[in-house]
Design a protein around this motif. Structure first.
Motif, PDB file in Angstrom:
ATOM      1  N   ASN A  53      16.452  -9.378  13.025  1.00 42.94           N
ATOM      2  CA  ASN A  53      16.148  -9.941  14.330  1.00 42.94           C
ATOM      3  C   ASN A  53      17.425 -10.365  15.054  1.00 42.94           C
ATOM      4  O   ASN A  53      17.575 -10.152  16.261  1.00 42.94           O
ATOM      5  N   SER A  54      18.362 -10.962  14.308  1.00 44.21           N
ATOM      6  CA  SER A  54      19.647 -11.346  14.890  1.00 44.21           C
ATOM      7  C   SER A  54      20.442 -10.117  15.299  1.00 44.21           C
ATOM      8  O   SER A  54      21.038 -10.067  16.373  1.00 44.21           O
ATOM      9  N   ASN A  71      21.310  -7.713  23.983  1.00 43.94           N
ATOM     10  CA  ASN A  71      21.886  -8.723  24.882  1.00 43.94           C
ATOM     11  C   ASN A  71      20.966  -9.939  25.013  1.00 43.94           C
ATOM     12  O   ASN A  71      20.613 -10.367  26.102  1.00 43.94           O
ATOM     13  N   GLU A  72      20.603 -10.505  23.860  1.00 43.58           N
ATOM     14  CA  GLU A  72      19.723 -11.661  23.832  1.00 43.58           C
ATOM     15  C   GLU A  72      20.301 -12.751  22.931  1.00 43.58           C
ATOM     16  O   GLU A  72      21.032 -12.465  21.981  1.00 43.58           O
ATOM     17  N   ILE A  73      19.958 -13.988  23.218  1.00 42.98           N
ATOM     18  CA  ILE A  73      20.300 -15.070  22.299  1.00 42.98           C
ATOM     19  C   ILE A  73      19.332 -15.006  21.115  1.00 42.98           C
ATOM     20  O   ILE A  73      18.283 -14.372  21.198  1.00 42.98           O
ATOM     21  N   PHE A  74      19.694 -15.659  20.025  1.00 47.82           N
ATOM     22  CA  PHE A  74      18.814 -15.686  18.860  1.00 47.82           C
ATOM     23  C   PHE A  74      19.033 -16.972  18.080  1.00 47.82           C
ATOM     24  O   PHE A  74      20.011 -17.698  18.290  1.00 47.82           O
ATOM     25  N   GLU A  75      18.112 -17.235  17.190  1.00 40.75           N
ATOM     26  CA  GLU A  75      18.217 -18.365  16.279  1.00 40.75           C
ATOM     27  C   GLU A  75      18.018 -17.825  14.876  1.00 40.75           C
ATOM     28  O   GLU A  75      16.900 -17.464  14.505  1.00 40.75           O
ATOM     29  N   PRO A  76      19.075 -17.684  14.088  1.00 40.61           N
ATOM     30  CA  PRO A  76      18.984 -17.060  12.766  1.00 40.61           C
ATOM     31  C   PRO A  76      17.898 -17.673  11.897  1.00 40.61           C
ATOM     32  O   PRO A  76      17.757 -18.889  11.807  1.00 40.61           O
ATOM     33  N   GLY A  77      17.114 -16.805  11.269  1.00 37.47           N
ATOM     34  CA  GLY A  77      16.051 -17.262  10.397  1.00 37.47           C
ATOM     35  C   GLY A  77      14.728 -17.457  11.097  1.00 37.47           C
ATOM     36  O   GLY A  77      13.709 -17.711  10.452  1.00 37.47           O
ATOM     37  N   GLY A 107      23.503 -13.132   9.223  1.00 38.42           N
ATOM     38  CA  GLY A 107      22.660 -14.205   9.733  1.00 38.42           C
ATOM     39  C   GLY A 107      22.658 -15.341   8.738  1.00 38.42           C
ATOM     40  O   GLY A 107      22.751 -15.120   7.536  1.00 38.42           O
ATOM     41  N   SER A 108      22.546 -16.569   9.205  1.00 36.96           N
ATOM     42  CA  SER A 108      22.553 -17.697   8.273  1.00 36.96           C
ATOM     43  C   SER A 108      21.191 -17.867   7.633  1.00 36.96           C
ATOM     44  O   SER A 108      20.197 -17.337   8.092  1.00 36.96           O
ATOM     45  N   LYS A 109      21.127 -18.634   6.573  1.00 34.21           N
ATOM     46  CA  LYS A 109      19.866 -18.917   5.926  1.00 34.21           C
ATOM     47  C   LYS A 109      19.016 -19.811   6.821  1.00 34.21           C
ATOM     48  O   LYS A 109      19.522 -20.484   7.710  1.00 34.21           O
ATOM     49  N   LYS A 110      17.712 -19.840   6.565  1.00 33.73           N
ATOM     50  CA  LYS A 110      16.835 -20.662   7.379  1.00 33.73           C
ATOM     51  C   LYS A 110      17.296 -22.113   7.355  1.00 33.73           C
ATOM     52  O   LYS A 110      17.668 -22.651   6.330  1.00 33.73           O
ATOM     53  N   LYS A 111      17.214 -22.745   8.521  1.00 29.98           N
ATOM     54  CA  LYS A 111      17.666 -24.115   8.639  1.00 29.98           C
ATOM     55  C   LYS A 111      16.566 -24.954   9.246  1.00 29.98           C
ATOM     56  O   LYS A 111      15.592 -24.453   9.778  1.00 29.98           O
TER      57      LYS A 111
END
Length: 284
Positions: free
Chosen positions: A146-147, A154-160, A21-25
């Motif tokens: 969470n990611s 089978n869900e979309i997510f937003e890393p962080g 997962g990427s760092k918070k943005k």
């Protein structure tokens, strides 16, 4: 039995790569502004409506237990076995594998919780238990549970972020689909969703700048689970630009079952192994 041990280790390596997962943005992602002039981009109102359609497909079940047939293609070899997938929302993902010949003896179990991963290889009386941040090849990126669980559910997510927001994505029409894009500092994400039904059919993760490494999840053969669509086929694929590894999970007998043990205890006498060494061995 060595090839069955390899099955477990390959599954572990593939799933760990899936957890990047990427760092918070910041919420004002560059990915949105870059495509604002794209003729296939949705208007903000249409994007909000599609976002609601996509997230409306998320199951409300807190537990999922299913039989699973696992097929791994790795270094031009194909291995397969059976097992059980158990998941509890916001808590744990467990995948146990059994002897494919008799289907009785448990070869091993992988367990992902919010802070760490545990793999128990029973046929070798060994285990790996390590926080995501201490897995060598993931030190440059955050592993976001969470990611990771979103990929399995089978869900979309937003890393962080625990809950995604429509304004963070770029919505682009593409041949009957709507691609929802996110671009972080380290990784870029694309969620392929149906224009009419909002079903998530693919999640693709690459480097933001270097796209040599690519991980993607394909979802198909949807069934009704707690009155919501859920894929019975989930395929994880990973490439480093030269070799491709894929792991297909065929789910059956999917149920919303609770009351099972959500934490695995390591038996006395098991030897603790170092994951970095195992991973390097697999990559040779």
């Amino acid at each position: 039995m060595n090839k069955y041990l390899n099955i477990g280790l390959i599954v572990l390596a593939t799933l760990l790569l899936a957890g990047c997962g990427s760092k918070k943005k910041n919420k004002d992602s560059e990915a949105v502004s870059e495509v604002a002039a794209d003729p296939n981009a949705l208007t903000s109102s249409a994007a909000e409506a599609h976002f609601a359609k996509v997230t409306g497909n998320n199951t409300t079940a807190q537990n999922l237990v299913a039989k699973v047939h696992v097929t791994i293609n790795f270094n031009d070899k194909e291995l397969s076995t059976n097992g059980t997938l158990r998941m509890k929302k916001d808590d744990v993902i467990q995948l146990s594998l059994v002897d494919p010949v008799l289907g009785i003896m448990e070869l091993g179990k992988m367990e992902f919780t919010e802070s760490k991963v545990l793999v128990v290889v029973r046929i070798k009386k060994m285990y790996v238990e390590v926080p995501y941040a201490k897995v060598g090849f993931l030190k440059q990126a955050n592993v976001d549970f969470n990611s990771l669980q979103s990929l399995f559910w089978n869900e979309i997510f937003e890393p962080g972020f625990y809950k995604p927001e429509a304004k963070s994505y770029a919505f682009i029409k593409d041949a009957g689909n709507i691609n929802m894009g996110l671009n972080g500092n380290i990784l870029a994400y694309k969620f392929v969703t149906g224009e009419k039904n909002g079903l998530l059919s693919k999640t693709e993760i690459t480097g933001s700048k270097d796209t040599t490494y690519k991980l993607w999840f394909d979802y198909s053969n949807f069934t009704q689970f707690e009155k919501k669509p859920f894929p019975q086929n989930i395929t994880l694929s990973f490439t480093d630009g030269k070799k491709k590894t894929s792991l297909q999970m065929e789910l059956s007998n999917i149920k919303n079952t609770s009351g099972w043990e959500t934490r695995t205890s390591v038996p006395n006498g098991y030897e603790k192994a170092d994951f970095d060494n195992i991973f390097k061995m697999l990559m040779q």
